[in-house]
Structures are given as C-alpha cells and as structure tokens.
Design an enzyme around this catalytic site. Structure first.
Site, mmCIF file in Angstrom:
data_model
loop_
_atom_site.group_PDB
_atom_site.id
_atom_site.type_symbol
_atom_site.label_atom_id
_atom_site.label_comp_id
_atom_site.label_asym_id
_atom_site.label_seq_id
_atom_site.Cartn_x
_atom_site.Cartn_y
_atom_site.Cartn_z
ATOM 1 C CG HIS A 106 -1.974 -0.980 1.457
ATOM 2 N ND1 HIS A 106 -1.320 -2.000 2.320
ATOM 3 C CD2 HIS A 106 -3.159 -1.074 1.250
ATOM 4 C CE1 HIS A 106 -2.296 -3.015 2.513
ATOM 5 N NE2 HIS A 106 -3.470 -2.371 1.871
ATOM 6 C CG ASP A 109 2.128 -0.907 3.235
ATOM 7 O OD1 ASP A 109 1.159 -0.493 4.180
ATOM 8 O OD2 ASP A 109 1.485 -1.808 2.449
ATOM 9 C CD GLU A 273 -7.018 -11.697 2.377
ATOM 10 O OE1 GLU A 273 -6.682 -10.676 1.631
ATOM 11 O OE2 GLU A 273 -7.194 -11.529 3.511
ATOM 12 C CG HIS A 276 -11.159 -11.255 2.452
ATOM 13 N ND1 HIS A 276 -10.578 -10.302 1.646
ATOM 14 C CD2 HIS A 276 -10.348 -11.054 3.622
ATOM 15 C CE1 HIS A 276 -9.761 -9.280 1.995
ATOM 16 N NE2 HIS A 276 -9.577 -9.952 3.403
ATOM 17 C CG ASP A 312 -9.198 -10.928 7.091
ATOM 18 O OD1 ASP A 312 -8.975 -12.234 6.888
ATOM 19 O OD2 ASP A 312 -8.738 -9.962 6.583
ATOM 20 C CG ASP A 314 -5.307 -11.414 7.299
ATOM 21 O OD1 ASP A 314 -5.998 -12.138 6.563
ATOM 22 O OD2 ASP A 314 -5.148 -10.191 7.539
HETATM 23 C C1 XLS Z 1 -7.413 -6.775 4.439
HETATM 24 C C2 XLS Z 1 -7.037 -6.917 2.997
HETATM 25 C C3 XLS Z 1 -5.905 -6.061 2.405
HETATM 26 C C4 XLS Z 1 -5.588 -6.118 1.052
HETATM 27 C C5 XLS Z 1 -5.019 -4.916 0.383
HETATM 28 O O1 XLS Z 1 -8.247 -7.658 4.805
HETATM 29 O O2 XLS Z 1 -6.714 -8.101 2.688
HETATM 30 O O3 XLS Z 1 -4.849 -6.605 3.007
HETATM 31 O O4 XLS Z 1 -5.437 -7.116 0.555
HETATM 32 O O5 XLS Z 1 -5.579 -3.550 0.771
HETATM 33 NI NI NI Z 2 -5.775 -9.032 1.079
HETATM 34 NI NI NI Z 3 -7.633 -9.534 4.246
#
Ligand code: XLS
Ligand code: NI
Ligand code: NI
Length: 441
Positions: A106, A109, A273, A276, A312, A314
């Site tokens: 991003h 970042d 993703e 998600h 999420d 991750d």
């Molecule tokens: C957040 C998203 C983010 C996107 C990029 O849940 O996964 O990380 O991949 O903005």
């Molecule tokens: Ni993402």
């Molecule tokens: Ni995400």
C-alpha cells in the site's frame, strides 16, 4: 541512533534453499522448487509468490487488547525518509533471502503519510526512487500496488463511497498518487480493496448513490491509469465485512455483478483472499470457481482463517486439502490472469523471533507447492476429471446437446419428457471424489 547495515536485519538466516521433503532443516523448502516443471510450466511461474509489505514489515503484533510485541529496528528513526529506507532495506533483504520474485504494497506501507497531501506526494516520490534502485539490484518485481484508503480517520465513512464529496476527492488524489507509484515501479497489477466502502448502518446510508459513486470512481481511476500507460490488470478484492458491518465488494459473485453493471468488466478481475471467502460463508474453492467460471480469476491473497474465530485472522496457509482444491481450479482455469500468490498473512502476536517470518513464508510456499503437485497428479493420473465430465455426458449428444445450443424450447422439454420414462437416480459419488483427493494427498 545509527541505521543498521542494509544486510543484517535478519542476521543468522541465509538464502533459503530447496532441500526436498526429507530434509530436517527448518530453514529450507521441502516442496517449493521454483525451477521444477509442473504441467509444462516452472513452478515459480505457476505460483508467482509475493511478500506483503504491510504484514511483514509494518505489522507489529498490536491488537485491540495490547500494543505490538515487535519493535522493528527500521521503525526507530524519527525522520520518515530514514525509517522508510531502512524498512526497504529490511524488506529487500528478506525477499532476497526467501527467494520470491515479487512484493506488494500500500502507498503508506512504504513511508509514513505526511501531514498534508503535498508532503505525502513528496515523500512517495522520494521513496519510490529508493525502492526502484532496490528492485533493479535484486530483480524483485512489483506484483501489485494499492492505496490504503481505510486507516486514516478521514475515511471513517468510506473513501469513494463517502457521503462527503471532499473526502471522495481526497481519496481520488490518493489513488492517483498510488497509481503513479505503481506505474513508476512497473507494477504488473493494481488492487482495490474497499475496506470502508460499505456501511455501518443502512439507516444513514443511500446505498444506490454510494454504489454509483464507486462505479464512477473506479472508472475514473482506470481511465487515468490507462492514459498514463498502465497495461496491467485492475483487481477488486472481495471481502464481506470487517472493518464495516457490510462491504459492497461482498464476494466474487457480487463483485462480478457490480463490474458488469458499471461497464468495468474488461479492465478488472478479481483478487481472491482465502480468509475473505470464509468470512463470506464460502470456501476458498467456491470463490475461485466463481471467478474462474467468469474468466475473472486474476490473483490470490493467500492466508487462512480459523475454524473457531469469526474474523480475518490472516494466518499463513497450511491447510493442504483446502489449497489442493484451490490448485485444481487454478490448473483447470489455465492459471491466474496477470496475478500471483501474495501472502497476505501475518505471524501470530507471540511469534517474536526474527526467523519466525521465514518459517511462516516457507510453510505457506510449501503448502501451495505441494498442493500444486498433488493437483497436477490428480488431473493427470486419476479418474477425477473424467468422472466429473461423465456426470454431464447426457449433454454431449442428442437432445441434451440441442438444449445447450439453445435449439430447444420449453415445449420441447415437455414433449421429450412425455415420450421418455421417469429419469433414473444417478449417484453424485461425492465420497468417491473425496477419496480421490485424499489418495493423492
Ligand atoms: C484486508 C485486505 C488487504 C488488502 C489490501 O483484509 O486483505 O490487506 O489485501 O488492501
Ligand atoms: Ni488481502
Ligand atoms: Ni484480508
């Protein structure tokens, strides 16, 4: 405090080699062997692994109950440029050592956002030059860039869908700069994840107007980037909720409908993703299949959720069955359209050793590599593809074929059914399909 050398943030860890599945070396790949040929292509080409700048070099482990557990040495300098350069040094040291060809970021970042738009623009321009030098030196490429239009409080009511035009314009300025940055770094793709494009309450929301604004906004971004010479693909990354109660990019099917409605379908594809998908009560495979069946499977954000937690999380991928099902779809779709596999994943808050991020990426890469090999064998050596095809064989000739070709009307179906007998039950053979997958794992 003096900055560290560019090359010693991950002291004690060297380049990660491929050693095969019998190796006991935790700092080696067991399955990921980029040059190995699978289905006629290098494994590295099928998978195109990318490191996510935000999780790996910006994340500190902070959660709503406590501060970060990691104090990155590159965050110490108070001068934003010094800190950003140090972070880039660490990032490229890591990417080189793990041996991936790509990264994703991003805008902010890369460098701390300035207190004004002008200042932010200056900062981005400077750090881009530095990152470009790093990319040239290492050969690492930008899989995709994106803009963080969700963290700054100004976006609390959305960015492109904000009810205040001033915020929409501010978001437009930010996206322009992020596109410039991506183009300057030769980004292969550009991602939109609309974290706050949605609502907290329908009561104060004009949904139709917000969706129209989002459609128009994305069209403007596309037009700008195309004019500036961007040849890559735009991706929308579906996510149903979090941070908002409801996000407009809910899931793959919703996004495809949206893109078609606003005439964006030829420039945009999907970045799917894992976590998600599961937040939307779908499987990873489901979302990939929906995207692939519309020719829209662009890229993957690799991670995994947690069966007990509803958010999420991750986590790094390690579910071999989940990823094998995904690789079956990827191979059958003929690969990703422009994208790759970005580890949008973070180590746990209590993983505090510098080498943990290596273990995480090694595990993720090996999961995908192993799943790719398994999926290739399933397709080539098992009855899987054939069995599925046979379920539809009644459409390969006769009336079934005519039906598919649009040469029958409802009345014809009536007559065909009248003439024939009651259809026999035909087993779906789900357990057999499941056993085939397991046999090859
Ligand atoms: C957040 C998203 C983010 C996107 C990029 O849940 O996964 O990380 O991949 O903005
Ligand atoms: Ni993402
Ligand atoms: Ni995400």
């Amino acid at each position: 405090m003096a900055l560290r050398n560019t090359s010693d943030y991950y002291k004690g860890v060297g380049n990660i080699p491929f050693e095969g599945k019998d190796s006991d070396n935790p700092l080696s790949f067991k399955y990921y062997n980029p040059d190995q040929l699978v289905a006629g292509k290098r494994m590295g080409e099928h998978l195109k692994f990318a490191v996510a700048y935000w999780h790996s070099f910006c994340g500190t482990g902070a959660d709503p109950f406590g501060p970060g557990t990691l104090q990155h040495p590159w965050d110490i300098p108070s001068d934003p440029m010094d800190a950003a350069k140090a972070k880039a040094d660490a990032a490229f040291e890591f990417i080189e050592k793990i041996g991936f060809d790509y990264f994703c970021f991003h805008d902010f970042d890369l460098i701390r956002e300035g207190s004004s738009l002008k200042e932010s623009e200056k900062r981005l321009a400077k750090i881009v030059e530095y990152v470009k030098g790093k990319m040239q030196k290492t050969g690492v490429q930008l899989l995709w860039g994106t803009a963080n239009c969700f963290s700054n409080p100004r976006y609390m009511n959305g960015a492109a869908t904000n009810p205040d035009f001033k915020v929409v314009a501010r978001a437009g300025a930010q996206i322009k700069l992020a596109l410039d940055t991506t183009i300057e770094l030769n980004g292969h793709n550009y991602v939109f994840w609309g974290g706050r494009e949605g609502y907290m309450s329908l009561l104060n929301t004009d949904m139709k107007r917000e969706l129209d604004h989002m459609g128009r906004f994305l069209g403007m971004a596309r037009d700008y980037a195309r004019k500036a010479g961007f040849k890559g693909t735009f991706f929308i990354e579906p996510k149903p909720m979090e941070p908002m109660k409801h996000q407009y990019d809910f899931d793959a099917a919703t996004v495809i409908g949206f893109l078609n409605h606003y005439g964006l379908e030829s420039d945009f594809k999907l970045n799917i993703e894992v976590n998600h998908a599961t937040l939307a009560s779908h499987s990873f495979a489901h979302e990939l299949e929906v995207a692939a069946s519309h020719g829209m499977l662009g890229s993957i954000d690799a991670n995994r959720g947690d069966y007990q937690n509803g958010w999420d999380t991750d986590q790094f991928p390690n579910n071999i069955t989940e990823v094998t099902e995904a690789m079956l779809i990827l191979l059958e779709a003929g690969g990703l359209k422009g994208g790759g596999i970005n580890f949008d994943a973070k180590i746990r808050r209590n993983s505090t050793d510098p080498e943990d991020i290596f273990h995480a990426h090694i595990g993720g890469a090996d999961t995908f590599a192993r799943a790719l090999l398994i999926a290739d064998r399933i397709i080539n050596s098992s009855r899987y593809t054939q069995l599925r095809k046979e379920r539809y064989s009644s459409f390969d000739q006769g009336h079934g074929k005519k039906f598919e070709e649009g040469r029958l009307a409802l009345k014809d179906l009536y007559e065909i059914a009248m003439e024939g007998e009651e259809p026999k039950l035909r087993s779906g053979k789900q357990e057999l399909f499941e056993n085939i997958i397991n046999q090859y794992i």
